[in-house]
Design an enzyme around this catalytic site. Sequence first.
Site, short mmCIF file in Angstrom:
data_model
loop_
_atom_site.label_atom_id
_atom_site.label_comp_id
_atom_site.label_asym_id
_atom_site.label_seq_id
_atom_site.Cartn_x
_atom_site.Cartn_y
_atom_site.Cartn_z
N TYR A 1 -35.16 30.69 40.85
CA TYR A 1 -35.38 29.49 40.03
C TYR A 1 -34.05 28.99 39.48
CZ TYR A 1 -36.29 26.68 35.90
OH TYR A 1 -36.25 25.68 34.95
N LYS B 1 -31.63 25.47 40.31
CA LYS B 1 -31.06 24.51 39.35
C LYS B 1 -29.55 24.39 39.57
CE LYS B 1 -34.76 23.38 37.08
NZ LYS B 1 -35.36 22.05 37.28
N SER C 1 -31.25 23.67 33.30
CA SER C 1 -31.73 24.69 32.38
C SER C 1 -30.57 25.56 31.90
CB SER C 1 -32.75 25.56 33.11
OG SER C 1 -32.99 26.73 32.38
P1 NAD Z 1 -44.17 21.44 34.12
O1 NAD Z 1 -44.57 22.38 35.18
O2 NAD Z 1 -45.06 21.26 32.96
O3 NAD Z 1 -43.87 20.01 34.75
C1 NAD Z 1 -43.37 19.84 36.05
C2 NAD Z 1 -44.30 18.85 36.75
O4 NAD Z 1 -43.80 18.62 38.08
C3 NAD Z 1 -45.73 19.35 36.88
O5 NAD Z 1 -46.60 18.36 36.36
C4 NAD Z 1 -45.94 19.55 38.38
O6 NAD Z 1 -47.27 19.26 38.78
C5 NAD Z 1 -44.93 18.56 38.96
N1 NAD Z 1 -44.42 18.90 40.30
C6 NAD Z 1 -43.92 20.09 40.71
N2 NAD Z 1 -43.55 19.99 42.01
C7 NAD Z 1 -43.82 18.72 42.40
C8 NAD Z 1 -43.66 18.02 43.62
N3 NAD Z 1 -43.16 18.59 44.72
N4 NAD Z 1 -44.06 16.72 43.68
C9 NAD Z 1 -44.57 16.11 42.58
N5 NAD Z 1 -44.74 16.73 41.41
C10 NAD Z 1 -44.37 18.02 41.32
O7 NAD Z 1 -42.70 21.87 33.63
P2 NAD Z 1 -41.88 21.36 32.36
O8 NAD Z 1 -41.83 22.46 31.37
O9 NAD Z 1 -42.32 20.01 31.95
O10 NAD Z 1 -40.44 21.28 33.04
C11 NAD Z 1 -39.95 20.07 33.59
C12 NAD Z 1 -38.61 20.35 34.24
O11 NAD Z 1 -37.73 20.93 33.27
C13 NAD Z 1 -38.68 21.35 35.39
O12 NAD Z 1 -37.80 20.93 36.41
C14 NAD Z 1 -38.21 22.64 34.77
O13 NAD Z 1 -37.61 23.49 35.71
C15 NAD Z 1 -37.19 22.14 33.75
N6 NAD Z 1 -37.01 23.06 32.62
C16 NAD Z 1 -38.08 23.47 31.87
C17 NAD Z 1 -37.90 24.35 30.82
C18 NAD Z 1 -39.06 24.83 30.00
O14 NAD Z 1 -38.90 25.84 29.30
N7 NAD Z 1 -40.21 24.18 30.00
C19 NAD Z 1 -36.60 24.82 30.51
C20 NAD Z 1 -35.53 24.38 31.29
C21 NAD Z 1 -35.74 23.50 32.35
#
Ligand code: NAD
Length: 338
Positions: free
Chosen positions: A148, A152, A124
């Site tokens: 958080y 990362k 991120s």
């Molecule tokens: P999201 O919460 O929609 O998706 C993450 C998924 O991981 C969820 O479906 C959740 O149920 C699953 N999950 C969490 N812990 C788990 C575990 N221990 N075992 C199995 N499944 C698990 O989030 P997103 O927005 O799709 O983000 C995806 C990734 O990208 C994350 O790692 C997040 O930190 C990173 N990210 C997101 C953003 C954003 O703004 N959306 C920005 C930067 C980084």
Amino acid sequence: MNILVTGGTGYIGSHTAVELLNEGYGVILLDNFSNSKPEVINRIKRITGKDFRSYNIDLLDKKRLGKVFEENQLDAVIHFAGFKAVGESVANPIKYYQNNVVGTLVLCETMSRYSVKKLVFSSSATVYGTDNNSPLTEDMTLSTNNPYGSSKMIIEMILRDLYYSDREWRVSILRYFNPIGAHESGLIGEDPNGEPNNLMPYITQVAVGTRNKLTIFGNDYPTHDGTGIRDYIHVVDLAKGHIKALERVLVEPCIDVFNLGTGIGYSVLDLIRHFEESTGIKIPFVLSGRRPGDVAVCYANPEKAAKTLNWKAEKDIHDMCRDSWRWQSKNPDGYKLV
Ligand code: NAD
Ligand code: UDP
């Protein structure tokens, strides 16, 4: 080629699964549905017309994770699974380090055991901290001010150490800026639990009538209108960036870091205006104080991904607003009523 997608029913994972299937990859989805709904699987199948295996497994469950590697001939992993709410991470750091850091360790250990050493990881822009000036480049010094972000940063360090200890690893670390938008079908999109933390889902929930008004966090930043500036990127462009990163880890030994952003910054008021222009819906708002931990300006220099991955975001802010709204208006309660 078979790709394991952890967190595959989440916001970004589901859009990436669609792009992978469209590109002809075999997809194996893994999620524990802690922040997503099983219905997403049906939607991905509907959009692509393709079938695939999915597992309801927690990444921390070493034994069941191993079975996924035994039952499937995997070529690479795209790792999205993790918790992502900054405020919650401050209140409950152990939960975040446990799920994000330990979850990734369990995954890497399992990948190593089954000799599947090709990984694309969701990092991120938060790892750039508060001291760097935008446009942000991949070589800048990293820092974080919440668990958080630290999770990362720690994972990025772990992946580097892994590569230097065993050059069979091929790793692509993707630093996302601010993903918004949804698949153009309106069948999948962002479905936050409870009150949204992020700006665009808040705007669409105001537009659909779930919330009365938006609160703008700070109008005294040193920006053109005083509100915070971010690099919003269409989630489908972001998903396509994963395909490019995957193509690279499939053929090249590497430990790469790439910004995935557009390189363009919009303020909160800019985004509201573009949303109103794109949809014809007025977004009432009130001004309030700054949100702790927020930076004034954050946008990417996306040149490295353009040069090395031949990837560039193609969709503009109107596409983002229109597609976010299509998803929200077709699914006023997200996946909840399904
Ligand atoms: P999201 O919460 O929609 O998706 C993450 C998924 O991981 C969820 O479906 C959740 O149920 C699953 N999950 C969490 N812990 C788990 C575990 N221990 N075992 C199995 N499944 C698990 O989030 P997103 O927005 O799709 O983000 C995806 C990734 O990208 C994350 O790692 C997040 O930190 C990173 N990210 C997101 C953003 C954003 O703004 N959306 C920005 C930067 C980084
Ligand atoms: N923001 C806001 N009201 C909200 C949510 C966010 O004014 O209800 C602002 C926030 O202060 C920041 C921008 O919108 O300037 C983007 O916030 P978001 O949480 O979406 O992304 P992040 O700050 O994590 O990059």
